[in-house]
Design a protein around this motif. Structure first.
Motif, PDB file in Angstrom:
ATOM      1  N   VAL A 126       0.867  -1.187   0.000  1.00 19.12           N
ATOM      2  CA  VAL A 126       0.000   0.000   0.000  1.00 19.12           C
ATOM      3  C   VAL A 126       0.901   1.233   0.000  1.00 19.12           C
ATOM      4  CG1 VAL A 126      -1.892   1.188   1.200  1.00 19.12           C
ATOM      5  CG2 VAL A 126      -1.617  -1.294   1.477  1.00 19.12           C
ATOM      6  N   ASP A 127       0.647   2.183  -0.914  1.00 18.85           N
ATOM      7  CA  ASP A 127       1.514   3.367  -0.960  1.00 18.85           C
ATOM      8  C   ASP A 127       0.971   4.504  -0.095  1.00 18.85           C
ATOM      9  OD1 ASP A 127      -0.381   4.839  -2.400  1.00 18.85           O
ATOM     10  OD2 ASP A 127       0.716   4.775  -4.292  1.00 18.85           O
ATOM     11  N   ARG A 128       1.661   5.632  -0.116  1.00 20.80           N
ATOM     12  CA  ARG A 128       1.325   6.748   0.783  1.00 20.80           C
ATOM     13  C   ARG A 128      -0.048   7.337   0.471  1.00 20.80           C
ATOM     14  NH1 ARG A 128       5.436  11.173  -1.920  1.00 20.80           N
ATOM     15  NH2 ARG A 128       4.753  10.745  -4.034  1.00 20.80           N
ATOM     16  N   ASP A 129      -0.573   7.113  -0.752  1.00 18.76           N
ATOM     17  CA  ASP A 129      -1.906   7.616  -1.104  1.00 18.76           C
ATOM     18  C   ASP A 129      -2.986   6.544  -0.989  1.00 18.76           C
ATOM     19  OD1 ASP A 129      -0.899  10.164  -1.758  1.00 18.76           O
ATOM     20  OD2 ASP A 129      -0.211   9.386  -3.697  1.00 18.76           O
ATOM     21  N   LEU A 130      -2.628   5.428  -0.374  1.00 19.06           N
ATOM     22  CA  LEU A 130      -3.528   4.270  -0.203  1.00 19.06           C
ATOM     23  C   LEU A 130      -3.857   3.555  -1.514  1.00 19.06           C
ATOM     24  CD1 LEU A 130      -6.054   5.213   2.636  1.00 19.06           C
ATOM     25  CD2 LEU A 130      -3.680   4.510   2.769  1.00 19.06           C
ATOM     26  N   CYS A 252      -6.614   1.886  -7.153  1.00 16.69           N
ATOM     27  CA  CYS A 252      -6.222   3.297  -6.977  1.00 16.69           C
ATOM     28  C   CYS A 252      -7.403   4.123  -6.510  1.00 16.69           C
ATOM     29  CB  CYS A 252      -5.685   3.845  -8.294  1.00 16.69           C
ATOM     30  SG  CYS A 252      -4.278   2.910  -8.925  1.00 16.69           S
ATOM     31  N   HIS A 253      -7.146   4.969  -5.520  1.00 17.88           N
ATOM     32  CA  HIS A 253      -8.163   5.884  -4.978  1.00 17.88           C
ATOM     33  C   HIS A 253      -9.396   5.126  -4.503  1.00 17.88           C
ATOM     34  CE1 HIS A 253      -5.528   8.465  -7.209  1.00 17.88           C
ATOM     35  NE2 HIS A 253      -6.053   8.165  -8.371  1.00 17.88           N
ATOM     36  N   MET A 254      -9.240   3.984  -3.905  1.00 15.47           N
ATOM     37  CA  MET A 254     -10.413   3.202  -3.501  1.00 15.47           C
ATOM     38  C   MET A 254     -10.558   3.083  -1.983  1.00 15.47           C
ATOM     39  SD  MET A 254     -10.442   0.140  -6.307  1.00 15.47           S
ATOM     40  CE  MET A 254     -12.193  -0.204  -6.202  1.00 15.47           C
ATOM     41  N   ALA A 255      -9.439   2.939  -1.274  1.00 18.62           N
ATOM     42  CA  ALA A 255      -9.530   2.660   0.172  1.00 18.62           C
ATOM     43  C   ALA A 255      -9.743   3.939   0.979  1.00 18.62           C
ATOM     44  CB  ALA A 255      -8.249   1.969   0.634  1.00 18.62           C
ATOM     45  N   GLN A 256     -10.572   3.832   2.009  1.00 24.34           N
ATOM     46  CA  GLN A 256     -10.749   4.967   2.930  1.00 24.34           C
ATOM     47  C   GLN A 256      -9.661   4.976   4.009  1.00 24.34           C
ATOM     48  OE1 GLN A 256     -13.902   3.481   1.985  1.00 24.34           O
ATOM     49  NE2 GLN A 256     -14.055   5.212   0.607  1.00 24.34           N
ATOM     50  N   VAL A 269      -2.488   3.710  11.308  1.00 27.90           N
ATOM     51  CA  VAL A 269      -3.688   3.846  10.473  1.00 27.90           C
ATOM     52  C   VAL A 269      -3.465   5.023   9.535  1.00 27.90           C
ATOM     53  CG1 VAL A 269      -6.208   3.963  10.455  1.00 27.90           C
ATOM     54  CG2 VAL A 269      -5.027   3.189  12.534  1.00 27.90           C
ATOM     55  N   LYS A 270      -3.563   4.766   8.249  1.00 27.41           N
ATOM     56  CA  LYS A 270      -3.429   5.837   7.253  1.00 27.41           C
ATOM     57  C   LYS A 270      -4.799   6.061   6.634  1.00 27.41           C
ATOM     58  CE  LYS A 270       1.321   5.427   5.685  1.00 27.41           C
ATOM     59  NZ  LYS A 270       2.149   5.037   4.525  1.00 27.41           N
ATOM     60  N   TYR A 271      -5.183   7.332   6.509  1.00 30.82           N
ATOM     61  CA  TYR A 271      -6.494   7.669   5.947  1.00 30.82           C
ATOM     62  C   TYR A 271      -6.321   8.271   4.562  1.00 30.82           C
ATOM     63  CZ  TYR A 271      -8.023   6.928  10.733  1.00 30.82           C
ATOM     64  OH  TYR A 271      -8.263   6.369  11.950  1.00 30.82           O
ATOM     65  N   HIS A 272      -7.408   8.238   3.789  1.00 31.92           N
ATOM     66  CA  HIS A 272      -7.331   8.702   2.395  1.00 31.92           C
ATOM     67  C   HIS A 272      -7.058  10.197   2.291  1.00 31.92           C
ATOM     68  CE1 HIS A 272     -11.511  10.369   2.157  1.00 31.92           C
ATOM     69  NE2 HIS A 272     -11.588   9.639   3.234  1.00 31.92           N
ATOM     70  N   ASP A 273      -7.352  10.952   3.375  1.00 26.94           N
ATOM     71  CA  ASP A 273      -7.079  12.391   3.317  1.00 26.94           C
ATOM     72  C   ASP A 273      -5.641  12.713   3.746  1.00 26.94           C
ATOM     73  OD1 ASP A 273      -7.133  11.894   6.006  1.00 26.94           O
ATOM     74  OD2 ASP A 273      -8.781  13.261   6.470  1.00 26.94           O
ATOM     75  N   GLY A 274      -4.819  11.687   3.955  1.00 24.23           N
ATOM     76  CA  GLY A 274      -3.418  11.916   4.289  1.00 24.23           C
ATOM     77  C   GLY A 274      -3.124  11.876   5.782  1.00 24.23           C
ATOM     78  N   LYS A 275      -4.179  11.832   6.587  1.00 21.82           N
ATOM     79  CA  LYS A 275      -3.972  11.771   8.038  1.00 21.82           C
ATOM     80  C   LYS A 275      -3.351  10.419   8.423  1.00 21.82           C
ATOM     81  CE  LYS A 275      -7.213  11.595  11.221  1.00 21.82           C
ATOM     82  NZ  LYS A 275      -8.586  11.625  11.675  1.00 21.82           N
ATOM     83  N   VAL A 276      -2.448  10.445   9.394  1.00 18.74           N
ATOM     84  CA  VAL A 276      -1.834   9.204   9.872  1.00 18.74           C
ATOM     85  C   VAL A 276      -1.992   9.152  11.385  1.00 18.74           C
ATOM     86  CG1 VAL A 276       0.287   7.842  10.014  1.00 18.74           C
ATOM     87  CG2 VAL A 276      -0.121   9.266   8.006  1.00 18.74           C
TER      88      VAL A 276
END
Ligand SMILES: O=C(CO)[C@H](O)[C@H](O)COP(=O)(O)O
Length: 283
Positions: A126-130, A252-256, A269-276
């Protein structure tokens, strides 16, 4: 309910149809959880505790294949019969179907439930953008269907899968499901047009010949250079345009959100808005 700390001596569950099914049942029963298995379980338990609440009695849940998802099911079963009596679980294939049936959970089909409340899935990386690579277990076509059908799509993995760019640790490449008739032509196009000269047909281990997916198709593994993996959506779209390709194991661009169990017992926990977020190990 808080996730329990991983324990070096806890017994690993026996899971029907897991990727480790080549081990004997006796080996599996006697083997304590390794650090990696503990990390998978911790990520799975934390994700279930957050997204599959005991009070969510009526829900439709998608479950994929792989060796991490059995821990998701283990945690869901721990919520008890009452919580699970009206829930419906949608599998992606043979392995997750066996898991649902052997856990006495209600089995459904995406034909009946084209909208799913939550889909929980493993990933190869999983990359930094999920964005993620999926399909190490050759289930990515159905997994993508259940991911798209889900209101909430959650990834669960151990720390090795948490990377900046896809292809950092996962070296076999992007799994591509292809119609058997077209595989040689798709391979040629990958080698000469899309820039993956080492793309290969995935061969079976306990059978002569290629791996055949649950849909009767072949799988090609196509490694790409970093420049492509930095823009996974672009290369995914180009691969998908090749005639004979059924589905590409780039989500791509699928996981929340993505939950990663760490060696020290914490969960990232990494979120789709970039929050970690870091969830500390249970006391
Ligand atoms: O995409 C998959 C199957 O097609 C799996 O989710 C992926 O291979 C991860 O597996 P594991 O949980 O065993 O590491």
């Amino acid at each position: 309910m808080a996730a329990r700390a991983p324990s070096a001596t806890r017994i690993q569950p026996v899971v029907v149809g897991s990727k480790d099914a080549t081990e004997t049942v006796v080996d599996t029963i006697l083997k304590p959880l390794s650090t990696i298995e503990s990390a998978k379980r911790l990520a799975a338990y934390t994700a279930v505790d957050r997204h599959v609440k005991p009070e969510h009695i009526v829900s439709i849940l998608g479950l994929s294949g792989g060796s991490t998802v059995p821990y998701v099911v283990e945690r869901i079963v721990q919520q008890g019969r009452e919580a699970n009596k009206d829930r419906v679980f949608i599998p992606t294939g043979f392995q997750s179907k066996e898991l649902i049936v052997s856990s006495n959970l209600n089995l459904g089909d995406v034909d009946q439930y084209p909208t799913i409340d939550v889909t929980l899935d493993g990933a190869d990386e999983v990359d930094r953008d999920l964005n993620c690579i999926k399909g190490g277990g050759a289930c990515h076509l159905r997994e993508k269907v259940l991911a798209e059908a889900a209101r909430t799509f959650i990834l669960v993995a151990d720390y090795r899968k948490n990377v900046e760019y896809l292809g950092t640790n996962f070296k076999p490449g992007v799994p591509i499901e292809v119609v058997p008739f077209a595989y040689a032509k798709v391979l040629q196009n990958l080698h000469h047009i899309l820039g993956s000269p080492k793309a290969t047909l995935r061969m079976a281990v306990a059978k002569a010949g290629p791996v055949v997916s649950d849909n009767g198709n072949f799988i090609i593994d196509a490694p790409f250079e970093r420049e492509h993996m930095e823009k996974p959506y672009d290369i995914m779209a180009r691969i998908k345009m090749l005639t004979g390709v059924v589905e590409v194991g780039l989500f791509c661009h699928m996981a929340q959100a993505a939950y990663f169990g760490n060696e020290d017992g914490s969960v990232t926990v990494k979120y789709h808005d970039g929050k970690v977020e870091t969830v500390a190990p249970p006391a």
